[in-house]
Every structure is written in structure tokens, then in C-alpha cells.
Write a protein that holds these residues in place. Structure first.
Motif, PDB file in Angstrom:
ATOM      1  N   ILE A 103       0.839  -1.205   0.000  1.00 33.25           N
ATOM      2  CA  ILE A 103       0.000   0.000   0.000  1.00 33.25           C
ATOM      3  C   ILE A 103       0.872   1.253   0.000  1.00 33.25           C
ATOM      4  O   ILE A 103       0.614   2.217  -0.728  1.00 33.25           O
ATOM      5  N   ALA A 104       1.930   1.245   0.821  1.00 39.87           N
ATOM      6  CA  ALA A 104       2.803   2.416   0.934  1.00 39.87           C
ATOM      7  C   ALA A 104       3.451   2.768  -0.398  1.00 39.87           C
ATOM      8  O   ALA A 104       3.565   3.943  -0.755  1.00 39.87           O
ATOM      9  N   TYR A 105       3.875   1.752  -1.151  1.00 37.59           N
ATOM     10  CA  TYR A 105       4.609   1.999  -2.386  1.00 37.59           C
ATOM     11  C   TYR A 105       3.743   2.051  -3.636  1.00 37.59           C
ATOM     12  O   TYR A 105       4.183   2.563  -4.666  1.00 37.59           O
ATOM     13  N   LYS A 106       2.519   1.540  -3.555  1.00 36.95           N
ATOM     14  CA  LYS A 106       1.664   1.489  -4.745  1.00 36.95           C
ATOM     15  C   LYS A 106       0.419   2.368  -4.638  1.00 36.95           C
ATOM     16  O   LYS A 106      -0.397   2.385  -5.553  1.00 36.95           O
ATOM     17  N   GLN A 107       0.237   3.066  -3.537  1.00 36.49           N
ATOM     18  CA  GLN A 107      -0.990   3.821  -3.301  1.00 36.49           C
ATOM     19  C   GLN A 107      -1.241   4.925  -4.333  1.00 36.49           C
ATOM     20  O   GLN A 107      -0.274   5.467  -4.880  1.00 36.49           O
ATOM     21  N   PRO A 108      -2.540   5.223  -4.579  1.00 32.12           N
ATOM     22  CA  PRO A 108      -3.717   4.519  -4.062  1.00 32.12           C
ATOM     23  C   PRO A 108      -3.914   3.196  -4.786  1.00 32.12           C
ATOM     24  O   PRO A 108      -3.682   3.116  -5.999  1.00 32.12           O
ATOM     25  N   ILE A 109      -4.339   2.182  -4.057  1.00 35.47           N
ATOM     26  CA  ILE A 109      -4.438   0.847  -4.623  1.00 35.47           C
ATOM     27  C   ILE A 109      -5.690   0.148  -4.108  1.00 35.47           C
ATOM     28  O   ILE A 109      -6.094   0.349  -2.955  1.00 35.47           O
ATOM     29  N   VAL A 120      -2.627 -13.737  -2.495  1.00 32.45           N
ATOM     30  CA  VAL A 120      -3.540 -14.277  -1.477  1.00 32.45           C
ATOM     31  C   VAL A 120      -4.555 -13.210  -1.108  1.00 32.45           C
ATOM     32  O   VAL A 120      -4.386 -12.024  -1.417  1.00 32.45           O
ATOM     33  N   GLY A 121      -5.621 -13.630  -0.418  1.00 31.02           N
ATOM     34  CA  GLY A 121      -6.630 -12.681   0.034  1.00 31.02           C
ATOM     35  C   GLY A 121      -6.064 -11.707   1.058  1.00 31.02           C
ATOM     36  O   GLY A 121      -5.194 -12.067   1.857  1.00 31.02           O
ATOM     37  N   CYS A 122      -6.558 -10.461   1.047  1.00 30.86           N
ATOM     38  CA  CYS A 122      -6.023  -9.422   1.943  1.00 30.86           C
ATOM     39  C   CYS A 122      -7.098  -8.815   2.848  1.00 30.86           C
ATOM     40  O   CYS A 122      -6.838  -7.798   3.500  1.00 30.86           O
ATOM     41  N   ASP A 123      -8.283  -9.406   2.890  1.00 29.61           N
ATOM     42  CA  ASP A 123      -9.377  -8.829   3.671  1.00 29.61           C
ATOM     43  C   ASP A 123      -8.980  -8.583   5.126  1.00 29.61           C
ATOM     44  O   ASP A 123      -9.167  -7.491   5.663  1.00 29.61           O
ATOM     45  N   TYR A 124      -8.454  -9.610   5.783  1.00 27.13           N
ATOM     46  CA  TYR A 124      -8.127  -9.509   7.202  1.00 27.13           C
ATOM     47  C   TYR A 124      -7.000  -8.512   7.436  1.00 27.13           C
ATOM     48  O   TYR A 124      -7.058  -7.688   8.363  1.00 27.13           O
ATOM     49  N   ALA A 125      -5.959  -8.589   6.596  1.00 29.08           N
ATOM     50  CA  ALA A 125      -4.815  -7.688   6.759  1.00 29.08           C
ATOM     51  C   ALA A 125      -5.228  -6.230   6.593  1.00 29.08           C
ATOM     52  O   ALA A 125      -4.826  -5.364   7.375  1.00 29.08           O
ATOM     53  N   VAL A 126      -6.055  -5.945   5.581  1.00 27.19           N
ATOM     54  CA  VAL A 126      -6.512  -4.573   5.349  1.00 27.19           C
ATOM     55  C   VAL A 126      -7.360  -4.091   6.517  1.00 27.19           C
ATOM     56  O   VAL A 126      -7.226  -2.943   6.966  1.00 27.19           O
ATOM     57  N   LYS A 127      -8.212  -4.962   7.042  1.00 26.84           N
ATOM     58  CA  LYS A 127      -9.052  -4.590   8.181  1.00 26.84           C
ATOM     59  C   LYS A 127      -8.202  -4.243   9.404  1.00 26.84           C
ATOM     60  O   LYS A 127      -8.463  -3.247  10.098  1.00 26.84           O
ATOM     61  N   LYS A 128      -7.167  -5.038   9.677  1.00 31.74           N
ATOM     62  CA  LYS A 128      -6.282  -4.763  10.810  1.00 31.74           C
ATOM     63  C   LYS A 128      -5.560  -3.432  10.640  1.00 31.74           C
ATOM     64  O   LYS A 128      -5.421  -2.668  11.598  1.00 31.74           O
ATOM     65  N   LEU A 129      -5.123  -3.139   9.427  1.00 31.44           N
ATOM     66  CA  LEU A 129      -4.419  -1.879   9.164  1.00 31.44           C
ATOM     67  C   LEU A 129      -5.356  -0.686   9.299  1.00 31.44           C
ATOM     68  O   LEU A 129      -4.953   0.384   9.787  1.00 31.44           O
ATOM     69  N   ILE A 137      -9.036   4.928   3.651  1.00 30.45           N
ATOM     70  CA  ILE A 137      -9.664   4.898   2.328  1.00 30.45           C
ATOM     71  C   ILE A 137      -9.425   6.233   1.640  1.00 30.45           C
ATOM     72  O   ILE A 137      -9.695   7.291   2.202  1.00 30.45           O
ATOM     73  N   LYS A 138      -8.907   6.186   0.424  1.00 33.36           N
ATOM     74  CA  LYS A 138      -8.545   7.393  -0.315  1.00 33.36           C
ATOM     75  C   LYS A 138      -9.574   7.772  -1.390  1.00 33.36           C
ATOM     76  O   LYS A 138      -9.416   8.794  -2.041  1.00 33.36           O
ATOM     77  N   GLY A 139     -10.585   6.945  -1.574  1.00 34.35           N
ATOM     78  CA  GLY A 139     -11.577   7.228  -2.609  1.00 34.35           C
ATOM     79  C   GLY A 139     -11.975   5.955  -3.320  1.00 34.35           C
ATOM     80  O   GLY A 139     -11.820   4.845  -2.794  1.00 34.35           O
ATOM     81  N   LYS A 140     -12.494   6.101  -4.535  1.00 35.74           N
ATOM     82  CA  LYS A 140     -12.916   4.950  -5.318  1.00 35.74           C
ATOM     83  C   LYS A 140     -12.242   4.965  -6.686  1.00 35.74           C
ATOM     84  O   LYS A 140     -12.020   6.021  -7.272  1.00 35.74           O
ATOM     85  N   SER A 141     -11.966   3.762  -7.201  1.00 32.59           N
ATOM     86  CA  SER A 141     -11.351   3.624  -8.516  1.00 32.59           C
ATOM     87  C   SER A 141     -12.383   3.865  -9.605  1.00 32.59           C
ATOM     88  O   SER A 141     -13.591   3.745  -9.385  1.00 32.59           O
ATOM     89  N   LEU A 149     -10.195   2.528  -2.845  1.00 32.10           N
ATOM     90  CA  LEU A 149      -8.745   2.676  -2.957  1.00 32.10           C
ATOM     91  C   LEU A 149      -8.157   2.952  -1.574  1.00 32.10           C
ATOM     92  O   LEU A 149      -8.721   3.730  -0.793  1.00 32.10           O
ATOM     93  N   TYR A 150      -7.037   2.334  -1.284  1.00 28.47           N
ATOM     94  CA  TYR A 150      -6.410   2.469   0.022  1.00 28.47           C
ATOM     95  C   TYR A 150      -5.051   3.159  -0.083  1.00 28.47           C
ATOM     96  O   TYR A 150      -4.340   3.033  -1.080  1.00 28.47           O
ATOM     97  N   GLY A 151      -4.721   3.903   0.966  1.00 28.06           N
ATOM     98  CA  GLY A 151      -3.424   4.574   1.042  1.00 28.06           C
ATOM     99  C   GLY A 151      -3.014   4.704   2.496  1.00 28.06           C
ATOM    100  O   GLY A 151      -3.805   4.415   3.403  1.00 28.06           O
ATOM    101  N   THR A 152      -1.789   5.124   2.731  1.00 28.81           N
ATOM    102  CA  THR A 152      -1.315   5.283   4.101  1.00 28.81           C
ATOM    103  C   THR A 152      -1.889   6.551   4.725  1.00 28.81           C
ATOM    104  O   THR A 152      -2.263   7.491   4.038  1.00 28.81           O
TER     105      THR A 152
END
Length: 205
Positions: A103-109, A120-129, A137-141, A149-152
Motif C-alpha cells: 500500500i505504501a509503495y503502490k498507493q492509491p491501490i 492471497v486474500g487481503c481482507d483480514y490484513a486490510v481490516k487490521k491496518l 480509504i482514499k476514494g474509489k477507482s 482505494l487504500y493509502g497510508t
């Protein structure tokens, strides 16, 4: 030390996260009135930076997340990191840290793009972050389905002690041994309580 410098120092000290010049100015306008201006605040901050840089202090004032905060000096990082690790078990898993790196290097993603990179699935990891306020959340694609779209976040910058995403080290600066110095090898968990901790870097694709 002037009265203004003391007030600026007190505000930076008590702030729970990085504090901007504008926030300091607004607070001092309310408490001190017209006797303060932005130029004087900047001079006060410069004075404080030099004070803690030259003195025999274990901490200093650094610029991060667009503002200023107190941080322990680099030579004390190992001791502080060990203390915080022993005091708390709040950790990011290896999976969550890998996701944060992408996310840090590819944002917004989008989450779909994240999963394509990780495989692999990222649902849990994204929720924890999101729960830890390291990602937002930075907006919508504009893609089909308008995925989020997610960003730091600002907390990410403040936590890693950088002023902007541009200050992240490039993938070429990352060394394999850096990974071996982070977290618990047996559990694959990463301590997120020690500031200025290295962030695993993802190679550009």
C-alpha cells in the motif's frame, strides 16, 4: 529561553502525534493573543531543534507527517524498542506488514490489486491496518465496480518518523538483513510499538 519558546515546546511535548505550525499558532492565538505570529513560531521551533540536537538529550524534535514531534534519538532505538516490545504485545503479522508495504509503495491501490500482487486474500490484513489507523480509504477507482482505494494515513507517517511518502527509502536501499532484525522469527510477528522501525520494501512491478 523566551516565553514563546517555552509555550511552543510545551505544545509539541504534550501533543499525542505530530503537531503542525498552524495548530501551534491557533493554540497560542487563543492563549497569548496577538503577541505571536507564524514567523516567530518557526524561529522558536528552530531554536528548540538546535537545543535538543546539541544538548545531551536522549530525544529530539523532528519533522514528521507535516508537523513536529519529540522522538528518541537513533542511538537509543534498540533500548526503546526492547522496552516497548516487552511492555506490549500489539503486533502486526508478517501478512499485515507485507500488505502495508505494498500500500505504501503502490498507493492509491484497490484490494483486488493488492491481492494480485500478494497472490492471497487481503481482507483480514486490510481490516487490521484500518483498525490501527495506519491505512485509510482514499476514494474509489474508476474501474468496473468502483472498488475502494487504500493509502497510508498521517499516523503511518508519524509512526515511521517521515514527513511524506517521498521520504520512504527506495527498493534498492532495502537489504535482506533488515528483515532479520525485525520482529519474532518464530512467530512471524512484527512489533509496531517502536518508532522508526524499518519497513520491508516491495520491488516495483
Amino acid at each position: 529561553m523566551s516565553t514563546l519558546v517555552k509555550h511552543v515546546e510545551a505544545i509539541i511535548f504534550c501533543a499525542p502525534s505530530s503537531v503542525t505550525v498552524e495548530e501551534i499558532f491557533n493554540a497560542l492565538q487563543e492563549s497569548l493573543g496577538d503577541m505571536v505570529n507564524v514567523e516567530e513560531i518557526n524561529k522558536a521551533i528552530a531554536t528548540l531543534i538546535q537545543k535538543y540536537k546539541k544538548g545531551g538529550y536522549a530525544f529530539e524534535i523532528v519533522q514528521s507527517a507535516g508537523g513536529y514531534s519529540f522522538m528518541t534519538k537513533e542511538e537509543c532505538n534498540d533500548s526503546v524498542g526492547a522496552f516497548l516490545k516487552n511492555r506490549s504485545n500489539k503486533k502486526l503479522s508478517k501478512s499485515a506488514l507485507e500488505t502495508l508495504s505494498i500500500i505504501a509503495y503502490k498507493q492509491p491501490i484497490s484490494k483486488t490489486e493488492l491481492e494480485q500482487i500478494r497472490g492471497v486474500g487481503c481482507d483480514y490484513a486490510v481490516k487490521k491496518l484500518l483498525d490501527k489507523d495506519l491505512v485509510e480509504i482514499k476514494g474509489k477507482s474508476e474501474a468496473i465496480g468502483r472498488p475502494l482505494l487504500y493509502g497510508t494515513s498521517e499516523k503511518f507517517l508519524d509512526y515511521f518518523g517521515i514527513n511524506s511518502i517521498k521520504d520512504l527509502p527506495s527498493p534498492k536501499e532495502f537489504r535482506e538483513e533488515d528483515l532479520n532484525e525485525i520482529g519474532d522469527v518464530a512467530t512471524g510477528e512484527i512489533d509496531i510499538n517502536s518508532k522508526k522501525e524499518a519497513l520491508p520494501l516491495m520491488e516495483e512491478k
